[in-house]
Design a protein around this motif. Structure first.
Motif, PDB file in Angstrom:
ATOM      1  N   ALA A 147       0.845  -1.198   0.000  1.00  0.00           N
ATOM      2  CA  ALA A 147       0.000   0.000   0.000  1.00  0.00           C
ATOM      3  C   ALA A 147       0.875   1.241   0.000  1.00  0.00           C
ATOM      4  O   ALA A 147       1.933   1.264   0.632  1.00  0.00           O
ATOM      5  CB  ALA A 147      -0.908   0.002   1.225  1.00  0.00           C
ATOM      6  N   ALA A 148       0.408   2.269  -0.681  1.00  0.00           N
ATOM      7  CA  ALA A 148       1.127   3.545  -0.710  1.00  0.00           C
ATOM      8  C   ALA A 148       0.121   4.674  -0.923  1.00  0.00           C
ATOM      9  O   ALA A 148      -0.997   4.440  -1.364  1.00  0.00           O
ATOM     10  CB  ALA A 148       2.172   3.559  -1.817  1.00  0.00           C
ATOM     11  N   ARG A 149       0.567   5.888  -0.645  1.00  0.00           N
ATOM     12  CA  ARG A 149      -0.340   7.013  -0.799  1.00  0.00           C
ATOM     13  C   ARG A 149      -0.697   7.263  -2.257  1.00  0.00           C
ATOM     14  O   ARG A 149      -1.820   7.680  -2.568  1.00  0.00           O
ATOM     15  CB  ARG A 149       0.284   8.268  -0.193  1.00  0.00           C
ATOM     16  CG  ARG A 149       0.265   8.292   1.329  1.00  0.00           C
ATOM     17  CD  ARG A 149       1.097   9.447   1.860  1.00  0.00           C
ATOM     18  NE  ARG A 149       2.514   9.278   1.492  1.00  0.00           N
ATOM     19  CZ  ARG A 149       3.437  10.212   1.627  1.00  0.00           C
ATOM     20  NH1 ARG A 149       3.115  11.391   2.089  1.00  0.00           N
ATOM     21  NH2 ARG A 149       4.698   9.975   1.294  1.00  0.00           N
ATOM     22  N   THR A 150       0.241   6.978  -3.157  1.00  0.00           N
ATOM     23  CA  THR A 150      -0.020   7.272  -4.562  1.00  0.00           C
ATOM     24  C   THR A 150       0.329   6.090  -5.462  1.00  0.00           C
ATOM     25  O   THR A 150       1.178   5.257  -5.133  1.00  0.00           O
ATOM     26  CB  THR A 150       0.773   8.492  -5.049  1.00  0.00           C
ATOM     27  OG1 THR A 150       2.162   8.146  -5.120  1.00  0.00           O
ATOM     28  CG2 THR A 150       0.587   9.687  -4.125  1.00  0.00           C
ATOM     29  N   PHE A 151      -0.321   6.077  -6.601  1.00  0.00           N
ATOM     30  CA  PHE A 151      -0.085   5.079  -7.647  1.00  0.00           C
ATOM     31  C   PHE A 151       1.366   5.138  -8.090  1.00  0.00           C
ATOM     32  O   PHE A 151       2.031   4.102  -8.256  1.00  0.00           O
ATOM     33  CB  PHE A 151      -1.027   5.398  -8.804  1.00  0.00           C
ATOM     34  CG  PHE A 151      -1.031   4.400  -9.924  1.00  0.00           C
ATOM     35  CD1 PHE A 151      -0.126   4.515 -10.975  1.00  0.00           C
ATOM     36  CD2 PHE A 151      -1.933   3.360  -9.951  1.00  0.00           C
ATOM     37  CE1 PHE A 151      -0.135   3.615 -12.026  1.00  0.00           C
ATOM     38  CE2 PHE A 151      -1.956   2.448 -11.000  1.00  0.00           C
ATOM     39  CZ  PHE A 151      -1.059   2.580 -12.033  1.00  0.00           C
ATOM     40  N   LEU A 152       1.900   6.343  -8.250  1.00  0.00           N
ATOM     41  CA  LEU A 152       3.263   6.507  -8.740  1.00  0.00           C
ATOM     42  C   LEU A 152       4.303   5.981  -7.745  1.00  0.00           C
ATOM     43  O   LEU A 152       5.363   5.504  -8.152  1.00  0.00           O
ATOM     44  CB  LEU A 152       3.531   7.969  -9.083  1.00  0.00           C
ATOM     45  CG  LEU A 152       2.823   8.495 -10.333  1.00  0.00           C
ATOM     46  CD1 LEU A 152       3.130   9.975 -10.541  1.00  0.00           C
ATOM     47  CD2 LEU A 152       3.219   7.693 -11.567  1.00  0.00           C
ATOM     48  N   GLN A 153       4.014   6.075  -6.477  1.00  0.00           N
ATOM     49  CA  GLN A 153       4.927   5.506  -5.481  1.00  0.00           C
ATOM     50  C   GLN A 153       5.088   4.017  -5.715  1.00  0.00           C
ATOM     51  O   GLN A 153       6.206   3.501  -5.759  1.00  0.00           O
ATOM     52  CB  GLN A 153       4.397   5.747  -4.068  1.00  0.00           C
ATOM     53  CG  GLN A 153       4.687   7.099  -3.478  1.00  0.00           C
ATOM     54  CD  GLN A 153       4.183   7.185  -2.058  1.00  0.00           C
ATOM     55  OE1 GLN A 153       2.991   7.398  -1.829  1.00  0.00           O
ATOM     56  NE2 GLN A 153       5.073   7.040  -1.106  1.00  0.00           N
ATOM     57  N   LEU A 154       3.970   3.315  -5.850  1.00  0.00           N
ATOM     58  CA  LEU A 154       4.034   1.871  -6.080  1.00  0.00           C
ATOM     59  C   LEU A 154       4.702   1.567  -7.412  1.00  0.00           C
ATOM     60  O   LEU A 154       5.465   0.611  -7.537  1.00  0.00           O
ATOM     61  CB  LEU A 154       2.632   1.271  -6.046  1.00  0.00           C
ATOM     62  CG  LEU A 154       1.973   1.216  -4.678  1.00  0.00           C
ATOM     63  CD1 LEU A 154       0.523   0.790  -4.807  1.00  0.00           C
ATOM     64  CD2 LEU A 154       2.713   0.277  -3.755  1.00  0.00           C
ATOM     65  N   ARG A 155       4.425   2.372  -8.425  1.00  0.00           N
ATOM     66  CA  ARG A 155       5.040   2.183  -9.731  1.00  0.00           C
ATOM     67  C   ARG A 155       6.560   2.311  -9.630  1.00  0.00           C
ATOM     68  O   ARG A 155       7.295   1.631 -10.355  1.00  0.00           O
ATOM     69  CB  ARG A 155       4.490   3.224 -10.715  1.00  0.00           C
ATOM     70  CG  ARG A 155       4.999   3.105 -12.122  1.00  0.00           C
ATOM     71  CD  ARG A 155       4.410   1.898 -12.823  1.00  0.00           C
ATOM     72  NE  ARG A 155       4.887   1.832 -14.196  1.00  0.00           N
ATOM     73  CZ  ARG A 155       6.036   1.259 -14.555  1.00  0.00           C
ATOM     74  NH1 ARG A 155       6.816   0.720 -13.645  1.00  0.00           N
ATOM     75  NH2 ARG A 155       6.397   1.246 -15.825  1.00  0.00           N
ATOM     76  N   GLY A 156       7.010   3.140  -8.685  1.00  0.00           N
ATOM     77  CA  GLY A 156       8.441   3.322  -8.478  1.00  0.00           C
ATOM     78  C   GLY A 156       9.032   2.380  -7.451  1.00  0.00           C
ATOM     79  O   GLY A 156      10.202   2.496  -7.090  1.00  0.00           O
ATOM     80  N   GLY A 157       8.227   1.436  -6.970  1.00  0.00           N
ATOM     81  CA  GLY A 157       8.748   0.463  -6.021  1.00  0.00           C
ATOM     82  C   GLY A 157       8.728   0.919  -4.576  1.00  0.00           C
ATOM     83  O   GLY A 157       9.326   0.268  -3.715  1.00  0.00           O
ATOM     84  N   GLU A 158       8.065   2.028  -4.310  1.00  0.00           N
ATOM     85  CA  GLU A 158       7.984   2.519  -2.936  1.00  0.00           C
ATOM     86  C   GLU A 158       6.645   2.121  -2.321  1.00  0.00           C
ATOM     87  O   GLU A 158       5.645   2.028  -3.027  1.00  0.00           O
ATOM     88  CB  GLU A 158       8.120   4.048  -2.914  1.00  0.00           C
ATOM     89  CG  GLU A 158       9.416   4.562  -3.479  1.00  0.00           C
ATOM     90  CD  GLU A 158       9.466   6.072  -3.494  1.00  0.00           C
ATOM     91  OE1 GLU A 158      10.459   6.626  -3.973  1.00  0.00           O
ATOM     92  OE2 GLU A 158       8.491   6.707  -3.039  1.00  0.00           O
ATOM     93  N   TYR A 159       6.630   1.925  -1.014  1.00  0.00           N
ATOM     94  CA  TYR A 159       5.397   1.540  -0.350  1.00  0.00           C
ATOM     95  C   TYR A 159       5.424   2.016   1.094  1.00  0.00           C
ATOM     96  O   TYR A 159       6.489   2.252   1.656  1.00  0.00           O
ATOM     97  CB  TYR A 159       5.184   0.027  -0.397  1.00  0.00           C
ATOM     98  CG  TYR A 159       6.335  -0.752   0.196  1.00  0.00           C
ATOM     99  CD1 TYR A 159       7.402  -1.158  -0.600  1.00  0.00           C
ATOM    100  CD2 TYR A 159       6.366  -1.075   1.545  1.00  0.00           C
ATOM    101  CE1 TYR A 159       8.461  -1.861  -0.067  1.00  0.00           C
ATOM    102  CE2 TYR A 159       7.432  -1.783   2.084  1.00  0.00           C
ATOM    103  CZ  TYR A 159       8.470  -2.157   1.272  1.00  0.00           C
ATOM    104  OH  TYR A 159       9.535  -2.850   1.792  1.00  0.00           O
TER     105      TYR A 159
END
Length: 122
Positions: free
Chosen positions: A97-109
């Motif tokens: 889970a992440a605050r934004t779609f782009l965070q997950l797209r960048g491998g951040e969570y």
């Protein structure tokens, strides 16, 4: 633990599985969600992402047209329908889970589940 996966198991090649991820303690409807996987000796791989509203999804070519990510914001639950499974899909699957779609797209969570094992036999 805010994310708990379930639904993994063993299946023959060509079969299907549906993974679930139950979320708690987060504002699920304001959170982008995703699935990753990791096989022993391999790097973590992004499998699918879905926006907070469910209106936007992303899949890498390796699973496109075979896997479908969805969410039920009323039930605080994320799903991954996996069809036409291949032996190379064998891995531990994690919900993120992440605050934004782009965070997950960048491998951040922000949150990461404990994983559920998927094993596909040939």
């Amino acid at each position: 633990v805010p994310l708990v996966e379930s639904g993994g198991g063993m299946v023959q090649a060509g079969g299907s599985l549906r993974l679930s991820c139950a979320a708690s303690g987060i504002i699920f409807s304001d959170t982008a969600m995703g699935w990753y996987r990791q096989a022993p000796g391999n790097e973590r791989e992004l499998v699918a992402i879905i926006s907070d509203s469910g209106g936007t999804t992303y899949y890498p070519d390796s699973v496109k047209a075979r896997f479908t990510i969805s969410r039920d914001n009323a039930k605080n639950t994320l799903y991954l329908q996996m069809n036409s499974l291949k032996p190379e899909d064998t891995a531990m699957y994690y919900c993120a889970a992440a605050r934004t779609f782009l965070q997950l797209r960048g491998g951040e969570y922000d949150y990461w589940g404990q994983g559920t094992q998927v094993t596909v036999s040939s």
